[in-house]
Design a protein around this motif. Structure first.
Motif, PDB file in Angstrom:
ATOM      1  N   VAL A   1      82.150  20.709  48.438  1.00  0.00           N
ATOM      2  CA  VAL A   1      83.323  21.435  48.934  1.00  0.00           C
ATOM      3  C   VAL A   1      84.165  20.565  49.866  1.00  0.00           C
ATOM      4  O   VAL A   1      85.375  20.727  49.962  1.00  0.00           O
ATOM      5  CB  VAL A   1      82.928  22.779  49.602  1.00  0.00           C
ATOM      6  CG1 VAL A   1      82.460  22.589  51.026  1.00  0.00           C
ATOM      7  CG2 VAL A   1      84.091  23.764  49.550  1.00  0.00           C
ATOM      8  N   CYS A   2      83.537  19.610  50.527  1.00  0.00           N
ATOM      9  CA  CYS A   2      84.293  18.701  51.397  1.00  0.00           C
ATOM     10  C   CYS A   2      84.856  17.519  50.627  1.00  0.00           C
ATOM     11  O   CYS A   2      85.655  16.749  51.148  1.00  0.00           O
ATOM     12  CB  CYS A   2      83.396  18.183  52.531  1.00  0.00           C
ATOM     13  SG  CYS A   2      82.110  17.040  51.962  1.00  0.00           S
ATOM     14  N   THR A   3      84.401  17.351  49.376  1.00  0.00           N
ATOM     15  CA  THR A   3      84.724  16.146  48.606  1.00  0.00           C
ATOM     16  C   THR A   3      86.228  15.905  48.431  1.00  0.00           C
ATOM     17  O   THR A   3      86.692  14.772  48.641  1.00  0.00           O
ATOM     18  CB  THR A   3      83.994  16.189  47.243  1.00  0.00           C
ATOM     19  OG1 THR A   3      82.607  16.386  47.497  1.00  0.00           O
ATOM     20  CG2 THR A   3      84.193  14.905  46.458  1.00  0.00           C
ATOM     21  N   PRO A   4      87.018  16.925  48.042  1.00  0.00           N
ATOM     22  CA  PRO A   4      88.453  16.658  47.899  1.00  0.00           C
ATOM     23  C   PRO A   4      89.069  16.080  49.175  1.00  0.00           C
ATOM     24  O   PRO A   4      89.846  15.110  49.109  1.00  0.00           O
ATOM     25  CB  PRO A   4      89.037  18.036  47.583  1.00  0.00           C
ATOM     26  CG  PRO A   4      87.920  18.778  46.919  1.00  0.00           C
ATOM     27  CD  PRO A   4      86.680  18.315  47.647  1.00  0.00           C
ATOM     28  N   GLY A   5      88.710  16.635  50.308  1.00  0.00           N
ATOM     29  CA  GLY A   5      89.243  16.136  51.576  1.00  0.00           C
ATOM     30  C   GLY A   5      88.809  14.705  51.847  1.00  0.00           C
ATOM     31  O   GLY A   5      89.603  13.871  52.296  1.00  0.00           O
ATOM     32  N   PHE A   6      87.540  14.409  51.568  1.00  0.00           N
ATOM     33  CA  PHE A   6      87.046  13.036  51.758  1.00  0.00           C
ATOM     34  C   PHE A   6      87.776  12.062  50.847  1.00  0.00           C
ATOM     35  O   PHE A   6      88.117  10.946  51.243  1.00  0.00           O
ATOM     36  CB  PHE A   6      85.535  12.967  51.499  1.00  0.00           C
ATOM     37  CG  PHE A   6      84.723  13.181  52.737  1.00  0.00           C
ATOM     38  CD1 PHE A   6      84.449  12.131  53.606  1.00  0.00           C
ATOM     39  CD2 PHE A   6      84.235  14.432  53.062  1.00  0.00           C
ATOM     40  CE1 PHE A   6      83.716  12.318  54.755  1.00  0.00           C
ATOM     41  CE2 PHE A   6      83.504  14.642  54.221  1.00  0.00           C
ATOM     42  CZ  PHE A   6      83.248  13.587  55.069  1.00  0.00           C
TER      43      PHE A   6
ATOM     44  N   ASP B   1      84.434  17.888  37.776  1.00  0.00           N
ATOM     45  CA  ASP B   1      85.090  19.081  38.350  1.00  0.00           C
ATOM     46  C   ASP B   1      85.195  18.963  39.863  1.00  0.00           C
ATOM     47  O   ASP B   1      86.166  19.409  40.465  1.00  0.00           O
ATOM     48  CB  ASP B   1      84.288  20.349  38.015  1.00  0.00           C
ATOM     49  CG  ASP B   1      84.598  20.855  36.612  1.00  0.00           C
ATOM     50  OD1 ASP B   1      85.480  20.272  35.950  1.00  0.00           O
ATOM     51  OD2 ASP B   1      83.943  21.828  36.191  1.00  0.00           O
ATOM     52  N   LYS B   2      84.179  18.371  40.467  1.00  0.00           N
ATOM     53  CA  LYS B   2      84.139  18.366  41.933  1.00  0.00           C
ATOM     54  C   LYS B   2      84.937  17.232  42.555  1.00  0.00           C
ATOM     55  O   LYS B   2      85.312  17.327  43.723  1.00  0.00           O
ATOM     56  CB  LYS B   2      82.685  18.388  42.424  1.00  0.00           C
ATOM     57  CG  LYS B   2      82.107  19.793  42.233  1.00  0.00           C
ATOM     58  CD  LYS B   2      80.707  19.988  42.727  1.00  0.00           C
ATOM     59  CE  LYS B   2      80.367  21.471  42.606  1.00  0.00           C
ATOM     60  NZ  LYS B   2      78.943  21.757  42.694  1.00  0.00           N
ATOM     61  N   VAL B   3      85.221  16.188  41.794  1.00  0.00           N
ATOM     62  CA  VAL B   3      86.060  15.127  42.371  1.00  0.00           C
ATOM     63  C   VAL B   3      87.528  15.282  41.979  1.00  0.00           C
ATOM     64  O   VAL B   3      88.379  14.530  42.456  1.00  0.00           O
ATOM     65  CB  VAL B   3      85.567  13.703  42.001  1.00  0.00           C
ATOM     66  CG1 VAL B   3      84.167  13.465  42.525  1.00  0.00           C
ATOM     67  CG2 VAL B   3      85.662  13.450  40.507  1.00  0.00           C
ATOM     68  N   THR B   4      87.804  16.233  41.102  1.00  0.00           N
ATOM     69  CA  THR B   4      89.203  16.436  40.708  1.00  0.00           C
ATOM     70  C   THR B   4      89.783  17.714  41.306  1.00  0.00           C
ATOM     71  O   THR B   4      90.963  18.004  41.117  1.00  0.00           O
ATOM     72  CB  THR B   4      89.338  16.516  39.169  1.00  0.00           C
ATOM     73  OG1 THR B   4      88.453  17.535  38.699  1.00  0.00           O
ATOM     74  CG2 THR B   4      89.011  15.192  38.514  1.00  0.00           C
TER      75      THR B   4
END
Lengths: 164, 749
Positions: free
Chosen positions: A103-108, B26-29
């Protein structure tokens, strides 16, 4: 309060939207533009899960008003990949298992890209301080720092190839 | 149907490799959908009104003005959640925690909720609700709550024949501790305190509820246990379990905090009343005040030993706060306190104590880190008193196969000894320390858990495999499950797609807690795959017109055995699947199991710190985790669990703390004031995975998620104490506390 009309650029595309003057850029991105990649972890600028760039500057989109996007260039996690080609950061995050819940990945990713855009050869300490505004509760940051380091190497290789 | 769960030494082909996780892209995009990421046409925004008082009688709630506000579609109070619990006190407590009834029991306790067309209207509506409170005396400190004259949180709870905040007393141990202490050359006795912390998952609780007047509903929710959410919500709201479909979203961290229900019944009740979908997302302040942090504790630890390092007796008196309702927290502290050791005379007495703080929920190896802080700090003090190396002292007393644990069972093969030996031999232990630096180590234990599990494995006509599990993927589990299915079927990892099923598509699965995900869904996946293999063998037998007994499954294909069948080329999984419409229809494997035999888990950590003697600020400069995984299915995510737990423990040890004012209100409900470790606070966290197979699992798996948070408090406490030359006995060891300890030592000596 009457709504305001805003013309902006999001991930390179010209976008017009209407929002309340009190609405945050994060809410506009998520609720009006359907860009759910930016997350709200706190709403007070403390966690960095909503990190985006405004004219290349890293910001917490929960602390920016939607109306302030007028005439700016907004960058979100949805704009990182080039078509079906992942950004080196995205690839290295997967390959290094740098996410658990994610869940924090996009921000990182957005914060790390802002770092690599200005410094493609960061030290471990520079990576750690550049990402200090982003909270991750799952990983202890170990694999995130390694992923960013590996991605920096990829970015430098890409840049060297372009120069040739 | 009985299954062979015993471990046999085996060579794995795929298990133990590190392929990319299936949900990675899905989680990096930004495509992955978490609790707050889904919307429904016509959805309303739900918000909750919370008590501003630590303890108050609710005389009256007037919602009339809020109801009249344009755009408000539903307002609910406890009247809309009638008591349907039929004497089930546990369920009543849950109901009362979700929405206050006669009393507000803590700062942040929900008292009413609204659903409106937008956020602004919902906020306005909350302001129009008038609650008439009679403020009552409160108590938030665990020791104060045990005093005879303390305000009583729940008058129906009695101890020693009178109303009391002491809601449970449990006792564990064996031998005769008094006789044991009499034999000791050295006795160390010390009192410790730990402050309350929060799991700190980055994703706040969020759900989207939709209930129609026909009593059918759907709930999209971020949770560790969607089946538990379904059962509890349906029961509290008077719905049929089968008519409420709960889907677990991607989960943005849980660590135990998402094993329970909080605002979900409120969202469902609002939706039912408005007959429209309601999305309810907690703010971060709501999360701190109105979810389920862990306990604060106070404890007395006493250890007696002979000069040769033999512990003759050990006793612990543990006091854990539970929030406004009883919980098992003190009991779990009592059970885990001495679990690392083989002591002849050992005892723990644990108290669960009610206070006016949020209901406690599990937090990663719940209750174990605090007890370990007391025990492992005292172990170091005893080692010092008898002049023995703290690692050798622990090795001498470590539990082993055949040891009767202090909490009852006799251990099978376990990893405490091997983790200690690994620590002793680790280069970290021989690294030089500089000025103001100190080193500490500590051990930790967690039971692990199995529980009810149900898994489906469906084979497509192209030979690709759909695996549906009912445990939630909190950190890469779908990769591990796919590895297990691929291993068992003998096919490539990429041929398997693992999904988390909703409550309508699988039988009941217990909540993903107790480090049970990979252990139990892994077990059910193995059996479901074996079930499908049997069916594929039957189809091959039919195709070949030979006996099924003559068919063996290996390397992803049915092989006909024996000279008489040497003309039959193997039939691959894909070939059998492709022919399946003509050989009997779809091929699927299923498994329903109560996954018994979870293997206990042990870890030993090493930590180096540097303390600034002028500010008292502590920095972790090196950290090493050694833990027994049984079998690491996907080592990247095992290491990730080790590192994440250590980091949470570091935050707990040094920074994190719920700060209550005199008024009983929480003073730091934000990530600014409740500071969790950030990237620049931490070093790389080294890991060493040991694999001592769990004999009760076909692949030897133990759980790995929780034990990693158990040793850090004590490891850091031991390191800081060594750096500053004075014993720290209170977490968090924040700069003011460390500075105070240094000053007291200087004044005293």
């Amino acid at each position: 309060m009457s709504a305001v009309q805003v013309s902006t650029t999001v991930n390179g595309d010209a976008i017009d939207f209407v929002c309340q003057p009190t609405e945050t850029l994060l809410d506009v991105l998520r609720n009006r533009l359907g860009l759910i990649g930016s997350k709200e972890g706190c709403g007070t600028g403390d966690c960095g899960a909503c990190s985006v760039t405004v004219d290349g500057q890293l910001v917490c989109s929960c602390l920016v008003l939607g109306a302030e996007a007028e005439g700016r260039k907004i960058g979100t996690v949805e704009g990182l990949a080039d078509g079906d080609k992942l950004h080196p950061l995205q690839k290295q995050f997967i390959d290094n298992a740098a996410l658990q819940c994610g869940v924090c990945t996009p921000g990182f990713l957005v914060a790390a890209k802002a770092l690599l855009d200005r410094n493609p050869n960061p030290t471990e300490q520079e990576i750690r301080y550049a990402l200090a505004g982003n909270l991750c509760r799952c990983t202890g940051y170990d694999k995130i720092v390694r992923a960013v380091n590996a991605a920096a190497r990829d970015v430098r290789k890409q840049q060297a190839r372009k120069k040739r | 149907m009985a299954h062979d769960t015993s471990y046999t030494d085996q060579d794995f082909k795929i298990v133990g490799s590190r392929p990319p996780r299936p949900d990675g892209i899905d989680k990096v995009t930004g495509r992955a959908r978490y609790g707050a990421d889904v919307s429904a046409p016509g959805q309303l925004v739900g918000r909750v009104l919370r008590s501003p008082h630590a303890h108050a009688k609710i005389r009256k709630i007037d919602t009339s003005r809020a109801q009249k506000l344009k755009g408000v579609k539903a307002v609910i109070t406890s009247k809309d959640l009638p008591d349907l619990t039929e004497g089930n006190r546990g369920n009543y407590d849950i109901l009362e925690n979700c929405m206050a009834r006669e009393h507000a029991l803590y700062d942040g306790h929900a008292v009413a909720a609204v659903a409106a067309v937008d956020e602004q209207t919902a906020r306005k509506a909350l302001k129009l609700i008038k609650v008439d409170y009679k403020v009552l005396p409160h108590v938030t400190d665990v020791d104060a709550a045990m005093q005879d004259d303390a305000p009583v949180v729940q008058p129906h709870i009695q101890h020693d024949g009178k109303p009391s905040n002491i809601c449970n007393v449990s006792q564990f141990g064996h031998g005769d501790v008094e006789a044991g202490f009499a034999q000791a050359d050295v006795i160390v006795e010390k009192t410790y305190k730990t402050e309350q912390t929060h799991q700190g998952y980055i994703e706040p609780h969020a759900c989207l509820a939709s209930v129609g007047p026909d009593g059918q509903g759907e709930l999209w929710v971020t949770t560790q246990g969607h089946f538990t959410v379904r059962n509890l919500c349906a029961s509290l709201l008077g719905m049929d379990i089968a008519k409420l479909k709960v889907t677990s979203s991607e989960i943005g961290g849980g660590f135990g905090g998402k094993t329970h229900i909080w605002t979900e019944p409120l969202a469902l009740a609002l939706s039912r009343k408005a007959n429209l979908p309601v999305k309810l997302v907690m703010s971060r302040e709501d999360v701190f005040k109105g979810s389920g942090p862990t306990c604060s504790t106070s404890m007395d630890i006493k250890i007696g030993a002979k000069k040769d390092g033999t512990v003759t007796a050990a006793s612990a008196t543990l006091r854990y706060h539970a929030g406004p309702h009883p919980g098992p927290w003190g009991m779990l502290g009592g059970m885990t306190a001495w679990a690392c050791y083989d002591f002849e005379n050992v005892q723990s007495i644990a108290y669960d104590v009610l206070v006016n703080r949020p209901k406690v929920a599990a937090y990663r190896a719940p209750s174990a880190p605090m007890a370990a802080f007391g025990v492992e700090s005292t172990m170091d003090l005893v080692a010092e008193a008898i002049g023995m190396d703290p690692v050798d002292f622990r090795i001498k007393n470590a539990a082993k196969e055949g040891t009767r644990a202090s909490y009852g069972p006799t251990y099978g093969p376990i990893g405490i000894g091997p983790t200690l030996e690994a620590v002793k031999n680790h280069p970290h232990m021989r690294a030089r320390l500089g000025k103001n630096q100190g080193r500490g180590m500590a051990c930790g234990f967690w039971f692990n858990f199995g529980g009810q599990t149900c898994t489906d494995l469906n084979i497509g006509v192209d030979g690709s495999v759909n695996l549906t599990v009912g445990t939630v993927d909190v950190g890469g589990a779908r990769a591990s499950m796919s590895l297990i299915a691929a291993e068992e079927l003998g096919i490539p990892y990429d041929q398997v797609k693992c999904n988390v099923g909703d409550t309508a598509s699988l039988g009941h699965n217990d909540t993903t807690e107790g480090s049970r995900g990979t252990f139990s869904s892994g077990m059910a996946t193995i059996f479901a795959a074996r079930n499908a293999i049997e069916e594929m063998k039957a189809r091959a037998a039919k195709t070949w017109e030979i006996d099924i007994e003559d068919i063996e499954w290996r390397d992803g294909a049915a092989h006909a055995m024996g000279m008489q069948h040497s003309n039959l080329a193997p039939l691959s999984l894909a070939e059998i699947a492709g022919a399946s419409p003509g050989t009997g229809g779809p091929i699927a494997g299923h498994n329903e199991v109560v996954a018994d035999g979870a293997g206990v888990s042990f870890a030993s950590h090493i930590c180096d710190v540097e303390v600034d003697p002028e500010t008292g600020a502590t920095r972790v400069i090196r950290y090493t985790v050694v833990q027994d995984a049984g079998k690491a299915i996907h080592p990247d995510y095992v290491e990730g669990q080790f590192q994440g737990g250590a980091a949470q423990g570091i935050g707990w040890a040094l920074n994190e703390e719920y700060v209550y004012g005199e008024d009983g209100c929480l003073q730091n409900p934000s990530f600014l004031d409740y500071r969790i470790p950030v990237c620049s606070d931490l070093p790389f966290i080294d890991t060493e995975i040991l694999e001592i197979p769990n004999p009760n699992h076909p692949y030897g798996i133990r759980g790995v998620g929780e034990t990693s948070i158990v040793p850090p408090l004590a490891a850091i406490g031991n390191a800081v104490s060594s750096a500053v030359g004075v014993r720290l006995d209170h977490t968090p060891m924040s700069p003011p506390r460390v500075l105070k300890a240094i000053k007291e030592k200087q004044a005293g000596g």
